[in-house]
Design an enzyme around this catalytic site. Structure first.
Site, PDB file in Angstrom:
ATOM      1  N   TYR A 102      -2.020  -6.803  16.535  1.00  0.00           N
ATOM      2  CA  TYR A 102      -2.324  -6.110  15.283  1.00  0.00           C
ATOM      3  C   TYR A 102      -3.564  -5.232  15.463  1.00  0.00           C
ATOM      4  O   TYR A 102      -3.570  -4.053  15.080  1.00  0.00           O
ATOM      5  CB  TYR A 102      -2.551  -7.138  14.180  1.00  0.00           C
ATOM      6  CG  TYR A 102      -2.970  -6.573  12.839  1.00  0.00           C
ATOM      7  CD1 TYR A 102      -2.019  -6.196  11.901  1.00  0.00           C
ATOM      8  CD2 TYR A 102      -4.318  -6.427  12.511  1.00  0.00           C
ATOM      9  CE1 TYR A 102      -2.391  -5.690  10.661  1.00  0.00           C
ATOM     10  CE2 TYR A 102      -4.704  -5.922  11.279  1.00  0.00           C
ATOM     11  CZ  TYR A 102      -3.735  -5.560  10.359  1.00  0.00           C
ATOM     12  OH  TYR A 102      -4.120  -5.049   9.146  1.00  0.00           O
ATOM     13  N   THR A 155      -0.981  -7.297  -2.335  1.00  0.00           N
ATOM     14  CA  THR A 155       0.384  -6.782  -2.273  1.00  0.00           C
ATOM     15  C   THR A 155       1.378  -7.826  -2.782  1.00  0.00           C
ATOM     16  O   THR A 155       1.058  -9.019  -2.871  1.00  0.00           O
ATOM     17  CB  THR A 155       0.757  -6.405  -0.837  1.00  0.00           C
ATOM     18  OG1 THR A 155       0.753  -7.595  -0.038  1.00  0.00           O
ATOM     19  CG2 THR A 155      -0.222  -5.401  -0.257  1.00  0.00           C
ATOM     20  N   ASP A 186      14.555   3.460  10.146  1.00  0.00           N
ATOM     21  CA  ASP A 186      14.044   2.403  11.004  1.00  0.00           C
ATOM     22  C   ASP A 186      12.985   3.030  11.900  1.00  0.00           C
ATOM     23  O   ASP A 186      13.305   3.798  12.816  1.00  0.00           O
ATOM     24  CB  ASP A 186      15.184   1.802  11.831  1.00  0.00           C
ATOM     25  CG  ASP A 186      14.739   0.598  12.656  1.00  0.00           C
ATOM     26  OD1 ASP A 186      13.530   0.460  12.917  1.00  0.00           O
ATOM     27  OD2 ASP A 186      15.618  -0.198  13.053  1.00  0.00           O
ATOM     28  N   LYS A 234      -4.149  -1.136  15.381  1.00  0.00           N
ATOM     29  CA  LYS A 234      -5.076  -0.487  14.452  1.00  0.00           C
ATOM     30  C   LYS A 234      -6.126   0.336  15.205  1.00  0.00           C
ATOM     31  O   LYS A 234      -6.473   1.449  14.782  1.00  0.00           O
ATOM     32  CB  LYS A 234      -5.751  -1.534  13.556  1.00  0.00           C
ATOM     33  CG  LYS A 234      -4.793  -2.274  12.631  1.00  0.00           C
ATOM     34  CD  LYS A 234      -3.965  -1.331  11.776  1.00  0.00           C
ATOM     35  CE  LYS A 234      -3.101  -2.063  10.765  1.00  0.00           C
ATOM     36  NZ  LYS A 234      -2.218  -1.150   9.992  1.00  0.00           N
ATOM     37  N   ILE A 262       0.828  -1.199   0.000  1.00  0.00           N
ATOM     38  CA  ILE A 262       0.000   0.000   0.000  1.00  0.00           C
ATOM     39  C   ILE A 262       0.866   1.254   0.000  1.00  0.00           C
ATOM     40  O   ILE A 262       0.583   2.214  -0.719  1.00  0.00           O
ATOM     41  CB  ILE A 262      -0.957   0.006   1.211  1.00  0.00           C
ATOM     42  CG1 ILE A 262      -2.012  -1.096   1.068  1.00  0.00           C
ATOM     43  CG2 ILE A 262      -1.645   1.365   1.347  1.00  0.00           C
ATOM     44  CD1 ILE A 262      -2.926  -1.229   2.271  1.00  0.00           C
TER      45      ILE A 262
END
Length: 287
Positions: free
Chosen positions: A170, A205, A77, A174, A18
């Site tokens: 995760y 992707t 980084d 989000k 993305i």
């Protein structure tokens, strides 16, 4: 003197996926795009699970320039605050302002869907550092440059909070991105900067295709979005004279696509997954 008529963008996690798609779409607009990531042309990057990953910031930046923009590869980084600070100091020195910040960097792992979660590697907790914390730090350093541009947009690349296909870390990251967009807006809105959290659908992707391998034909009929679709959505938001009405909201890419008449590269209209995975939190939802 700062030339605020020049569109300047920073896209993190832009070596592939993305992030790269967004960078290319902004490049087509003639923007200066800082293509940010860890993977350089001379370095082989591996995922958190030790798997080699495709793409590099150098290649992506060259493609941005070929598309009509000015791609600038910046090795950074995102787990290191000093690297992030140096990134925005460079933007200030070279461009003087910033219009669009896309917070897309994430630490992903091949075992994110493993259940129960305590049998997956503890390293998945890194998602909260590079996936949430780093974006707070990036926006902190970007904020004065966004204000200097006179009109700004911050986009957090988030995801459906009830999809239940990844690790709890995760979804914590989000959900945090959705809240950050709302919280930042209290300070940003009076300064003509809109912060939104954007939920893409399932995206085809390069890394995803590699992970699917021979199974990728299973997803042929799912209408997966191209990596550039969200870039088109972000461009449409930037073009919207009522952009500030979206400030602090969590928005679904496919729904904005319908609102703005944006199609994906193959010419199809991706569908919202609201019905399957639920809506944004009512405080953040446009509906």
């Amino acid at each position: 003197m700062v030339d605020t008529n020049k569109l300047v963008a920073v896209v993190t996690g832009a070596s592939r996926g993305i992030g790269k798609g967004v960078a290319l779409e902004l490049g087509q607009r003639g923007a200066t795009v800082y293509v940010v990531g860890r993977t350089t042309a001379g370095m082989s990057q591996v995922s958190a699970g030790g798997r080699p990953v495709p793409g590099s910031i150098d290649k992506a930046a060259a493609e941005v320039t070929a598309a009509g923009g000015h791609g600038i590869a910046v090795a950074c980084d995102m787990s290191k605050d000093d690297d992030i600070q140096a990134l925005f100091e460079r933007v200030k020195a070279e461009s003087g302002h910033l219009n669009i910040l896309v917070n897309n960097a994430a630490s992903l792992h091949e075992d994110m869907g493993k259940r129960p979660f305590w049998e997956a590697p503890i390293k998945l907790a890194d998602i909260i550092d590079v996936g949430l914390r780093c974006h707070q730090v990036a926006t902190y350093y970007a904020a004065p440059l966004l204000v200097a541009g006179g009109r700004g947009l911050v986009v957090n690349i988030s995801f459906y909070s009830d999809a239940k296909i990844h690790d709890p870390a995760y979804y914590a990251a989000k959900a945090g991105l959705d809240q950050l967009a709302a919280s930042w807006s209290e300070d940003f809105v009076p300064r003509n900067v809109a912060a939104i959290s954007l939920w893409p659908g399932f995206v085809r992707t390069e890394r995803g295709e590699e992970m699917l391998g021979d199974k990728k034909e299973v997803f042929e009929g799912m209408g997966m979005e191209s990596p550039r679709y969200e870039g088109r959505i972000i461009g449409a938001v930037w073009d919207d004279p009522e952009m500030m009405a979206l400030a602090g909201k969590t928005v679904i890419g496919a729904e904005l696509g319908e609102r703005y008449g944006v199609t994906d590269l193959p010419g199809f209209h991706p569908k919202s997954l609201r019905e399957f995975y639920g809506p944004p939190h009512p405080r953040f939802d446009l509906e």
